[in-house]
Write an enzyme that holds these catalytic residues in place. Structure first.
Site, short mmCIF file in Angstrom:
data_model
loop_
_atom_site.label_atom_id
_atom_site.label_comp_id
_atom_site.label_asym_id
_atom_site.label_seq_id
_atom_site.Cartn_x
_atom_site.Cartn_y
_atom_site.Cartn_z
N CYS A 144 52.05 46.95 41.82
CA CYS A 144 53.28 47.26 41.11
C CYS A 144 53.84 48.60 41.53
CB CYS A 144 53.05 47.25 39.61
SG CYS A 144 52.33 45.70 39.06
N PRO A 188 32.31 23.99 36.89
CA PRO A 188 31.94 24.99 35.88
C PRO A 188 31.51 26.36 36.41
CG PRO A 188 31.08 22.86 35.27
CD PRO A 188 31.66 22.70 36.66
#
EC number: 1.8.1.14
Lengths: 440, 440
Positions: B43, B270
């Protein structure tokens, strides 16, 4: 015709009259105000004296004439309600203009008499309190007439802090004294260090554990032995409820003279309501009496009373959170929840963070100190306090919304902040508090 | 020894590795990153190019050496994971330094490969995309070497808007084009008017429904017929998921190539987790798939995966609210909730207010436009959007906290704002939205 009488025409009184008229075009609404002005912006007064608010019209929000013309509400200023007879549903009103007294009937009575400023009774022409527009005008006139250069501010509540800030910005040299070291008492004491720092930075003199013993002309004598000349003294030493006229009625007052109300803002007498600074109520997030004499509550009370009178009994007050905020020079001090004094009722823990308000690499980043108290038994947030130059209001408001929903400290990890570098961090300080609580 | 392999070393990958290490001192943790740098502040990149962020060190947050020394985490940059074999629990890694390929075993695999910038394939040395620090360095070097004075920005997403703002502030004259009139698409289109106004105020040229057809040297040919010379082109035309290497595995991808995860950030396999821009999840406040490729979610995912692996299955993800925010010159644009495109799934109503951000008499007051969408059936808030010069981030964050608790539009009347003149109004705009909703 149904007659609604309102006592007091400032924030609570003027707003409740307006709100009732929105929903009820029929009833007669009469408002009695003991002082000169109705509906002024109390919170603007220090800023008006600081010349930060440039226009008097912006502070005086309404006049009786305008209220009558636009809302068909009768406002009588310089009319003081001196007693209530709730058996006969009448009040006694003293008219200061004509120096006469009269009885007035009501079907519904709404009490918003507010508080008066405590006075040090210095018996000096240079000493003033600041509570309404008349006080403000008197101080303003005095400053101009006497070319005030040096002022003494007594007290470190909101009035004291805001007046000091504003007089300084106006170019008047202020000195601050307070009778103890317990300043700005809605804030955690160790978080008030920035108050001291902000004064030091500007070479403002302050002395705690200091009181005025005597004023002789411009000479002020202090308990410390200091004697110093000032052009002006402003006393911000607390308030007392204007509830003397209520004592003869059946309305219950608490031991400090405030009126307990229920979740409809009813007093113990069902057709007598009260709102504004005069009431006590409950906290929303914990089971404790709350006295939060601030503007939000007055406006909320006005809206709820109007809904009740309009026959919408479902709209009830769910209690206070105690949100409060004050600017002092470059810093903001804010908190929400029970006061520091009320913490003794809880078995609590503290989580705090002291970190950049937004992304570290983005300019203008400032440290923000946020402290959150939670109840050990259910982990719900009971109080939060914040200090800093930026982002304090935002964080306290976010936490107010969280506490409105009785959020636990742990759920703060789940708060989804709107992140871009100028505004926050990917893990906002609110999230950090939640993460830090994991081990507590 | 348990071996945890992470794919990607930027926000999601580096953070998840760190978070796991906090709770697990034993497992071996290896992170593979296909590009040059780990853990840079994505950012910050536009602000770095704008010289607003003054130091390169502030953008590059960590190095493999520092990560190894301080956290005992092995980070291998220039190492691209090219396939996953979830039967044998191995991945294939290509080492760009030695140009070799090898297999690596994992017990737990965590995918945070992120996205790549779409390219217009202009085949021009003046055209760049901006996605990582390498891109940023290349653009910075190009600007310096060619003394760039005039830049063309393509696209009106966050990259486009932030780059335009930053190039302008650096003294480069920018021009903006976008292929449609549908700009800044997370915001309500009519609320984007301030984007236009901010450009007009600065005499910045922009053209919508405009595309590049060809670049020849510095000459850029447009679909409108315009031909104009530019020193630099920056393309901010969206991203695509880096999920090619996943296709050979049993991991489910959605039709756009993103990985759906459950409330533990598990894929359908999983012991394979995913986080960051690559995932899709659910909204928290409504029953809808959510794709929110922003920093907060990457950090939240990292924390939750670490808790899962540490054996704390209770800490689950409750879904996104979609908070997002962008600064464009003096204005802030922010929203929370479902996107404008997703509103079609709801039977909603709108309440909006356009009023002063704080007390009208206090200086610096700015208009704030806040719009809140609620579901007609249950009156819960489903989206809010705000635009203004001040207080936008605060209101959207307050509403994010409200929506986290599935608040109704009516309950906004109960929000207790911290009020003093510089910060808000006794009835904050949030309260006003609640009051205005009464008649809807």
């Amino acid at each position: 015709m149904n007659k609604i009488v309102v006592v007091g025409a400032v924030a609570g009184g003027a707003t409740v009259a307006s709100q009732i008229r929105r929903l009820d075009q029929e009833s007669e609404i009469v408002v009695f105000e003991k002082d000169r002005d109705m509906s002024f912006a109390n919170c603007a007064l220090p800023y008006y004296l600081g010349n930060v608010v440039d226009s008097r019209d912006k502070v005086l929000e309404a006049t009786p004439e305008a209220f009558y013309d636009s809302k068909n509400i009768i406002v009588k200023t310089y009319h003081e309600v001196t007693s209530i007879n709730d058996d006969s549903q009448t009040i006694t009103v003293y008219d200061y203009v004509n120096n006469t007294s009269f009885e007035e009937h009501y079907d519904t009575l709404i009490l918003s008499p507010g508080c008066s400023a405590n006075s040090l009774n210095l018996n000096s022409p240079i000493a003033f309190t600041l509570r309404n527009m008349e006080d403000t005008d008197a101080i303003e006139a005095f400053i101009e007439q006497h070319q005030v250069k040096k002022a003494l501010v007594v007290g470190t509540g909101y009035i004291g802090l805001e007046i000091l800030d504003n007089l300084y910005e106006r170019g008047i040299v202020p000195t601050l004294i307070h009778r103890s070291t317990h300043i700005n008492k809605l804030m955690d004491q160790d978080m008030n260090q920035s108050i001291i720092d902000e004064m030091d930075k500007r070479h403002i003199t302050y002395r705690f554990n200091e009181e005025i013993t005597k004023v002789d002309g411009n000479e002020v004598y202090f308990s410390s032995g200091n004697v110093e000349a000032f052009d002006l003294i402003i006393e911000g030493v607390g308030v007392k409820p204007n509830s003397g006229f209520i004592k003869s009625s059946s309305i219950t007052l608490d031991n400090k003279g405030y009126i307990p109300v229920n979740d409809q803002f009813q007093t113990n007498v069902p057709n007598i309501y009260a709102l504004g600074d005069i009431i006590t109520s409950r906290y929303r997030h914990v089971d404790l009496t709350a006295h939060v004499p601030l503007a939000w509550g007055a406006h909320r009370g006005a809206s709820i009373i109007a809904e009740q009178l309009a026959g919408n009994p479902k709209v009830k007050f769910k209690g206070f959170l105690g949100s409060n905020i004050v600017k002092f020079f470059d810093y903001t001090f804010a908190s929400v929840g029970v006061s520091p004094q009320e913490l003794e009722h809880f078995d609590y823990r503290i989580v705090e963070a002291n970190q950049g308000e937004h992304a570290g690499y983005y300019p203008g980043n400032k440290k923000l100190h946020l402290r959150v108290y939670f109840d050990k038994s259910n982990r719900r947030i009971i109080r939060a306090a914040a200090v800093g130059e930026k982002g304090v209001d935002k964080r306290i408001d976010i936490l107010s919304m969280a506490m409105m929903q009785k959020l636990t400290i742990d759920e703060l990890t789940e708060f989804e902040v709107a992140y871009a570098p100028p505004y926050s961090r990917p893990k906002d300080i609110i999230n950090m508090i939640g993460y830090k609580a994991r081990n507590k």
